[in-house]
Design a protein around this motif. Structure first.
Motif, PDB file in Angstrom:
ATOM      1  N   GLY A   1      43.118  36.407  37.067  1.00 59.51           N
ATOM      2  CA  GLY A   1      42.218  36.046  38.152  1.00 59.51           C
ATOM      3  C   GLY A   1      42.276  36.908  39.382  1.00 59.51           C
ATOM      4  O   GLY A   1      41.627  36.604  40.389  1.00 59.51           O
ATOM      5  N   VAL A   2      43.034  37.997  39.355  1.00 57.19           N
ATOM      6  CA  VAL A   2      43.060  38.925  40.491  1.00 57.19           C
ATOM      7  C   VAL A   2      41.712  39.620  40.598  1.00 57.19           C
ATOM      8  O   VAL A   2      41.134  40.042  39.591  1.00 57.19           O
ATOM      9  CB  VAL A   2      44.200  39.953  40.321  1.00 57.19           C
ATOM     10  N   ASP A   3      41.195  39.731  41.837  1.00 45.54           N
ATOM     11  CA  ASP A   3      39.900  40.361  42.090  1.00 45.54           C
ATOM     12  C   ASP A   3      40.018  41.801  42.584  1.00 45.54           C
ATOM     13  O   ASP A   3      39.100  42.599  42.434  1.00 45.54           O
ATOM     14  CB  ASP A   3      39.139  39.617  43.200  1.00 45.54           C
ATOM     15  N   VAL A   4      41.136  42.098  43.273  1.00 42.65           N
ATOM     16  CA  VAL A   4      41.338  43.407  43.907  1.00 42.65           C
ATOM     17  C   VAL A   4      42.745  43.875  43.594  1.00 42.65           C
ATOM     18  O   VAL A   4      43.700  43.094  43.709  1.00 42.65           O
ATOM     19  CB  VAL A   4      41.176  43.346  45.442  1.00 42.65           C
TER      20      VAL A   4
ATOM     21  N   ASP B   1      38.203  48.975  36.363  1.00 39.65           N
ATOM     22  CA  ASP B   1      36.924  49.147  35.683  1.00 39.65           C
ATOM     23  C   ASP B   1      36.813  48.225  34.469  1.00 39.65           C
ATOM     24  O   ASP B   1      35.755  47.632  34.213  1.00 39.65           O
ATOM     25  CB  ASP B   1      36.739  50.597  35.252  1.00 39.65           C
ATOM     26  N   GLU B   2      37.885  48.109  33.711  1.00 38.81           N
ATOM     27  CA  GLU B   2      37.872  47.253  32.525  1.00 38.81           C
ATOM     28  C   GLU B   2      37.590  45.800  32.901  1.00 38.81           C
ATOM     29  O   GLU B   2      36.924  45.070  32.161  1.00 38.81           O
ATOM     30  CB  GLU B   2      39.208  47.338  31.795  1.00 38.81           C
ATOM     31  N   ALA B   3      38.103  45.379  34.051  1.00 39.21           N
ATOM     32  CA  ALA B   3      37.990  43.981  34.463  1.00 39.21           C
ATOM     33  C   ALA B   3      36.813  43.714  35.395  1.00 39.21           C
ATOM     34  O   ALA B   3      36.562  42.563  35.757  1.00 39.21           O
ATOM     35  CB  ALA B   3      39.292  43.552  35.151  1.00 39.21           C
ATOM     36  N   GLY B   4      36.114  44.758  35.805  1.00 37.19           N
ATOM     37  CA  GLY B   4      35.051  44.576  36.775  1.00 37.19           C
ATOM     38  C   GLY B   4      35.579  44.186  38.141  1.00 37.19           C
ATOM     39  O   GLY B   4      34.937  43.450  38.898  1.00 37.19           O
ATOM     40  N   ALA B   5      36.771  44.691  38.471  1.00 41.99           N
ATOM     41  CA  ALA B   5      37.433  44.361  39.733  1.00 41.99           C
ATOM     42  C   ALA B   5      37.370  45.553  40.686  1.00 41.99           C
ATOM     43  O   ALA B   5      36.878  46.637  40.339  1.00 41.99           O
ATOM     44  CB  ALA B   5      38.889  43.974  39.474  1.00 41.99           C
ATOM     45  N   LEU B   6      37.879  45.359  41.881  1.00 40.85           N
ATOM     46  CA  LEU B   6      37.895  46.403  42.903  1.00 40.85           C
ATOM     47  C   LEU B   6      39.246  47.093  42.935  1.00 40.85           C
ATOM     48  O   LEU B   6      40.294  46.455  42.756  1.00 40.85           O
ATOM     49  CB  LEU B   6      37.609  45.803  44.277  1.00 40.85           C
TER      50      LEU B   6
ATOM     51  N   ALA C   1      43.390  29.414  55.279  1.00 42.70           N
ATOM     52  CA  ALA C   1      43.115  30.607  54.476  1.00 42.70           C
ATOM     53  C   ALA C   1      42.333  30.234  53.218  1.00 42.70           C
ATOM     54  O   ALA C   1      42.514  29.145  52.656  1.00 42.70           O
ATOM     55  CB  ALA C   1      44.412  31.291  54.093  1.00 42.70           C
ATOM     56  N   GLU C   2      41.472  31.137  52.787  1.00 44.58           N
ATOM     57  CA  GLU C   2      40.757  30.978  51.527  1.00 44.58           C
ATOM     58  C   GLU C   2      40.961  32.171  50.610  1.00 44.58           C
ATOM     59  O   GLU C   2      40.475  32.175  49.478  1.00 44.58           O
ATOM     60  CB  GLU C   2      39.259  30.782  51.790  1.00 44.58           C
ATOM     61  N   ARG C   3      41.672  33.188  51.129  1.00 48.65           N
ATOM     62  CA  ARG C   3      41.956  34.403  50.371  1.00 48.65           C
ATOM     63  C   ARG C   3      43.405  34.781  50.626  1.00 48.65           C
ATOM     64  O   ARG C   3      43.907  34.605  51.738  1.00 48.65           O
ATOM     65  CB  ARG C   3      41.040  35.551  50.799  1.00 48.65           C
ATOM     66  N   ILE C   4      44.067  35.351  49.629  1.00 47.67           N
ATOM     67  CA  ILE C   4      45.466  35.736  49.786  1.00 47.67           C
ATOM     68  C   ILE C   4      45.726  37.097  49.163  1.00 47.67           C
ATOM     69  O   ILE C   4      45.057  37.499  48.204  1.00 47.67           O
ATOM     70  CB  ILE C   4      46.432  34.699  49.174  1.00 47.67           C
ATOM     71  N   VAL C   5      46.717  37.791  49.734  1.00 46.01           N
ATOM     72  CA  VAL C   5      47.276  39.010  49.141  1.00 46.01           C
ATOM     73  C   VAL C   5      48.684  38.676  48.675  1.00 46.01           C
ATOM     74  O   VAL C   5      49.460  38.064  49.424  1.00 46.01           O
ATOM     75  CB  VAL C   5      47.336  40.165  50.152  1.00 46.01           C
ATOM     76  N   VAL C   6      49.018  39.067  47.469  1.00 45.98           N
ATOM     77  CA  VAL C   6      50.361  38.838  46.947  1.00 45.98           C
ATOM     78  C   VAL C   6      50.922  40.140  46.392  1.00 45.98           C
ATOM     79  O   VAL C   6      50.188  41.062  46.055  1.00 45.98           O
ATOM     80  CB  VAL C   6      50.379  37.747  45.856  1.00 45.98           C
TER      81      VAL C   6
ATOM     82  N   ARG D   1      39.026  36.904  46.263  1.00 44.56           N
ATOM     83  CA  ARG D   1      39.927  35.927  46.888  1.00 44.56           C
ATOM     84  C   ARG D   1      41.396  36.179  46.569  1.00 44.56           C
ATOM     85  O   ARG D   1      42.258  35.804  47.355  1.00 44.56           O
ATOM     86  CB  ARG D   1      39.542  34.513  46.448  1.00 44.56           C
ATOM     87  N   LEU D   2      41.691  36.765  45.414  1.00 41.57           N
ATOM     88  CA  LEU D   2      43.078  37.016  45.020  1.00 41.57           C
ATOM     89  C   LEU D   2      43.290  38.520  44.892  1.00 41.57           C
ATOM     90  O   LEU D   2      42.680  39.174  44.048  1.00 41.57           O
ATOM     91  CB  LEU D   2      43.395  36.309  43.702  1.00 41.57           C
ATOM     92  N   TYR D   3      44.167  39.038  45.723  1.00 44.02           N
ATOM     93  CA  TYR D   3      44.327  40.484  45.952  1.00 44.02           C
ATOM     94  C   TYR D   3      45.779  40.831  45.645  1.00 44.02           C
ATOM     95  O   TYR D   3      46.696  40.254  46.213  1.00 44.02           O
ATOM     96  CB  TYR D   3      43.986  40.722  47.418  1.00 44.02           C
ATOM     97  N   LEU D   4      45.974  41.763  44.743  1.00 44.15           N
ATOM     98  CA  LEU D   4      47.318  42.213  44.381  1.00 44.15           C
ATOM     99  C   LEU D   4      47.582  43.582  44.968  1.00 44.15           C
ATOM    100  O   LEU D   4      46.842  44.537  44.713  1.00 44.15           O
ATOM    101  CB  LEU D   4      47.464  42.279  42.858  1.00 44.15           C
ATOM    102  N   CYS D   5      48.634  43.696  45.762  1.00 45.53           N
ATOM    103  CA  CYS D   5      49.101  44.970  46.297  1.00 45.53           C
ATOM    104  C   CYS D   5      50.330  45.376  45.502  1.00 45.53           C
ATOM    105  O   CYS D   5      51.282  44.595  45.383  1.00 45.53           O
ATOM    106  CB  CYS D   5      49.437  44.802  47.781  1.00 45.53           C
ATOM    107  N   ALA D   6      50.311  46.597  44.957  1.00 43.61           N
ATOM    108  CA  ALA D   6      51.368  46.983  44.028  1.00 43.61           C
ATOM    109  C   ALA D   6      51.712  48.452  44.156  1.00 43.61           C
ATOM    110  O   ALA D   6      50.851  49.272  44.482  1.00 43.61           O
ATOM    111  CB  ALA D   6      50.934  46.695  42.588  1.00 43.61           C
ATOM    112  N   PRO D   7      52.978  48.789  43.865  1.00 44.54           N
ATOM    113  CA  PRO D   7      53.324  50.203  43.698  1.00 44.54           C
ATOM    114  C   PRO D   7      52.804  50.685  42.358  1.00 44.54           C
ATOM    115  O   PRO D   7      52.103  49.946  41.650  1.00 44.54           O
ATOM    116  CB  PRO D   7      54.864  50.170  43.740  1.00 44.54           C
TER     117      PRO D   7
END
Length: 205
Positions: free
Chosen positions: A24-27, A52-57, A171-176, A4-10
């Motif tokens: 709480g970021v999932d991706v 991998d450490e967090a079990g996230a995508l 919305a129920e999911r967001i990218v930040v 549900r919580l997706y972080l896009c980053a350089p």
């Protein structure tokens, strides 16, 4: 896809990524057009380890070939990038393929595309991370809430001050991006956004 919580980053340090993931970021998506291929692979190793450490995508932007090379869980392609079918052919059947959309027509196309696993909807508001891209406004978010059954994420100018508006629009999911990366405390920033999402999820359950 339950994220549900997706972080896009350089390319950022593992400490920033780990803090965001704790909050709480999932991706986490690596999106850095300033890097050459070797630079992307080096940065991707940091993202992969943190996920991998967090079990996230971990998702790579734009490049299915490099997504395979760095062991990403998926690739995210825009309207001007590789077609989802090509991304799927390169990534294989088990990888995630995300698609950026900016209008109901593009959203409907992505919804009908069997090679697309999830969709981003926006940018809701103008954002410096997408220069020249006109905002879609909340109306597209409302359209997606009514018409898209695949997992979809509202994106573009979403932060702690605006998240309530996109959630109210359906919305129920967001990218930040900046909402976490520009914070002095990425962990706390992610936790506040996650709490907003969880509150909505409980109310709609």
């Amino acid at each position: 896809m339950h994220a549900r919580l997706y972080l896009c980053a350089p390319a950022v340090g593992g400490d920033v990524l780990r803090a965001a993931l704790r909050g709480g970021v999932d991706v986490i998506q690596l999106r850095d057009h300033a890097l050459d291929d070797d630079g992307i692979l080096r940065a991707a190793a940091v993202f992969r380890a943190a996920a991998d450490e967090a079990g996230a995508l971990f998702v790579l932007n734009d490049r299915p070939d490099l997504a395979v090379a760095c062991g990403a869980d998926g690739v995210h392609v825009g309207q001007d990038d590789a077609a989802p079918a090509l991304a799927r052919a390169v990534m294989g059947p088990d990888a995630l393929v995300g698609r950026s959309t900016h209008s109901p027509a593009e959203g409907a196309e992505a919804q009908a595309d069997d090679d697309v696993d999830y969709i981003s909807v926006g940018p809701v508001w103008a954002t410096p991370t997408k220069p020249g891209r006109p905002p879609t406004g909340l109306e597209y978010v409302r359209w997606a809430a009514a018409n898209v059954s695949k997992p979809w994420f509202a994106i573009g100018g979403v932060d702690i001050g605006t998240v309530a508006a996109v959630l109210d629009a359906g919305a129920e999911r967001i990218v930040v991006v900046r909402a976490i990366l520009d914070s002095a405390d990425p962990d706390a920033a992610a936790a506040r956004l996650r709490a907003s999402l969880e509150a909505v999820g409980s109310g709609r359950a």
